[in-house]
Design an enzyme around this catalytic site. Structure first.
Site, PDB file in Angstrom:
ATOM      1  N   LYS A 197       1.437   4.012   0.458  1.00 19.19           N
ATOM      2  CA  LYS A 197       0.529   5.146   0.361  1.00 19.19           C
ATOM      3  C   LYS A 197       0.312   5.735   1.752  1.00 19.19           C
ATOM      4  O   LYS A 197       0.693   5.156   2.746  1.00 19.19           O
ATOM      5  CB  LYS A 197      -0.806   4.704  -0.239  1.00 19.19           C
ATOM      6  CG  LYS A 197      -0.666   4.329  -1.715  1.00 19.19           C
ATOM      7  CD  LYS A 197      -2.007   4.029  -2.400  1.00 19.19           C
ATOM      8  CE  LYS A 197      -3.078   5.036  -2.174  1.00 19.19           C
ATOM      9  NZ  LYS A 197      -2.703   6.418  -2.512  1.00 19.19           N
ATOM     10  N   GLU A 248      -8.499   5.064   1.514  1.00 13.46           N
ATOM     11  CA  GLU A 248      -7.989   4.677   0.187  1.00 13.46           C
ATOM     12  C   GLU A 248      -8.011   3.156   0.029  1.00 13.46           C
ATOM     13  O   GLU A 248      -8.415   2.629  -1.018  1.00 13.46           O
ATOM     14  CB  GLU A 248      -6.561   5.201  -0.001  1.00 13.46           C
ATOM     15  CG  GLU A 248      -6.510   6.715  -0.116  1.00 13.46           C
ATOM     16  CD  GLU A 248      -5.109   7.305  -0.109  1.00 13.46           C
ATOM     17  OE1 GLU A 248      -4.972   8.456  -0.507  1.00 13.46           O
ATOM     18  OE2 GLU A 248      -4.154   6.607   0.301  1.00 13.46           O
TER      19      GLU A 248
HETATM   20  C1  5RP Z   1      -2.463  10.091   0.098  1.00 15.26           C
HETATM   21  C2  5RP Z   1      -1.685   9.214  -0.806  1.00 15.26           C
HETATM   22  C3  5RP Z   1      -1.188   9.802  -2.084  1.00 15.26           C
HETATM   23  O1  5RP Z   1      -1.622   9.010  -3.143  1.00 15.26           O
HETATM   24  C4  5RP Z   1       0.298   9.847  -2.076  1.00 15.26           C
HETATM   25  O2  5RP Z   1       0.723  10.548  -0.926  1.00 15.26           O
HETATM   26  C5  5RP Z   1       0.859  10.498  -3.345  1.00 15.26           C
HETATM   27  O3  5RP Z   1       0.528  11.844  -3.346  1.00 15.26           O
HETATM   28  P1  5RP Z   1       0.959  12.837  -4.510  1.00 15.26           P
HETATM   29  O4  5RP Z   1       0.113  12.487  -5.693  1.00 15.26           O
HETATM   30  O5  5RP Z   1       0.650  14.198  -3.943  1.00 15.26           O
HETATM   31  O6  5RP Z   1       2.417  12.647  -4.789  1.00 15.26           O
HETATM   32  O7  5RP Z   1      -1.450   8.066  -0.550  1.00 15.26           O
HETATM   33  O8  5RP Z   1      -2.787   9.458   1.307  1.00 15.26           O
END
Ligand code: 5RP
Length: 225
Positions: free
Chosen positions: A101, A110
């Site tokens: 992530k 997160e």
């Molecule tokens: C943000 C994250 C998001 O969950 C990850 O980048 C996925 O993003 P998306 O739903 O736009 O594909 O970790 O820090």
């Protein structure tokens, strides 16, 4: 047969995640384009929620825009022992439900909100499924003065670190994206990187991996337990 776009798959999985929101509970809400669709869907049941904790300023703003109550994690944990569920996307997930992530740069908050939650429901489309993490560059949040030290450590494990230009995290730090890793031991690498002074956290979610992955496919949402 018409195929579904990635955007439509994200919408489908975001709506499926509503089933994991128990009435009267406090929940954690993630960051990114899939999480945004979840937030928009959540607005339809906002009266059932005790409150939410956001994993980024952007998510807090979007939740408030829908009139959904947002608390800081410290405020929330004075009212409840734990958040009932954390719902968020991911950049990659492996067969062990370990995640990468931080594509949106919100990895530290997160991970904190995930750690405060009873369960992590990860909402993804099928493009995020991998045999091993690492094809997606691994984000590391770093205190700025430690940039070179952490870059050296990333090279020492075979990675190619690159500064995410023009980006500052909600915590005032930088992100190094590390390319070229094949992550066969996610838990060990998560622990190793987090021992480097100046690393706030890295984007491997093994300790805080998903309990359930909801994966959108053109033929429907699969539940991976
Ligand atoms: C943000 C994250 C998001 O969950 C990850 O980048 C996925 O993003 P998306 O739903 O736009 O594909 O970790 O820090």
């Amino acid at each position: 047969m018409e195929t579904m776009t990635q955007d439509e798959m994200k919408q489908q999985v975001a709506e499926a995640a509503l089933a994991y929101v128990k009435p009267g509970t406090m929940i954690g809400v993630g960051t990114g384009s899939t999480a945004n669709k979840f937030i928009d869907a959540l607005a339809s049941i906002k009266d059932q929620l005790l409150g939410t904790v956001a994993s980024s300023e952007a998510t807090a703003e979007r939740l408030r825009g829908h009139g959904i109550p947002v608390l800081t994690l410290n405020e929330a944990l004075q009212q409840v022992e734990t958040l009932s569920v954390y719902i968020d996307g991911a950049d990659e997930f492996d067969p062990g439900k370990n995640l990468t992530k931080g594509g949106g740069g919100a990895l530290t908050r997160e991970k904190i909100v995930a750690a405060a939650s009873d369960a992590f429901v990860c909402i993804v489309d099928q493009s995020k499924q991998v045999a091993h993490l690492g094809a997606f560059p691994l984000p590391i949040e770093v205190i700025p003065m430690a940039q070179s030290l952490v870059e050296q450590a990333a090279r020492a494990i075979g990675g190619q670190p690159r500064l995410r230009e023009g980006f500052t995290t909600d915590n005032g730090n930088i992100i190094l994206d590390v390319y070229g890793l094949t992550i066969t031991e996610p838990r060990q690498l998560e622990d190793h990187l987090n021992t480097i002074p100046g690393v706030v956290t890295n984007g491997i979610f093994s300790h805080q991996g998903a309990d359930t992955v909801l994966m959108a496919t053109p033929t429907g949402v699969q539940t991976i337990q």
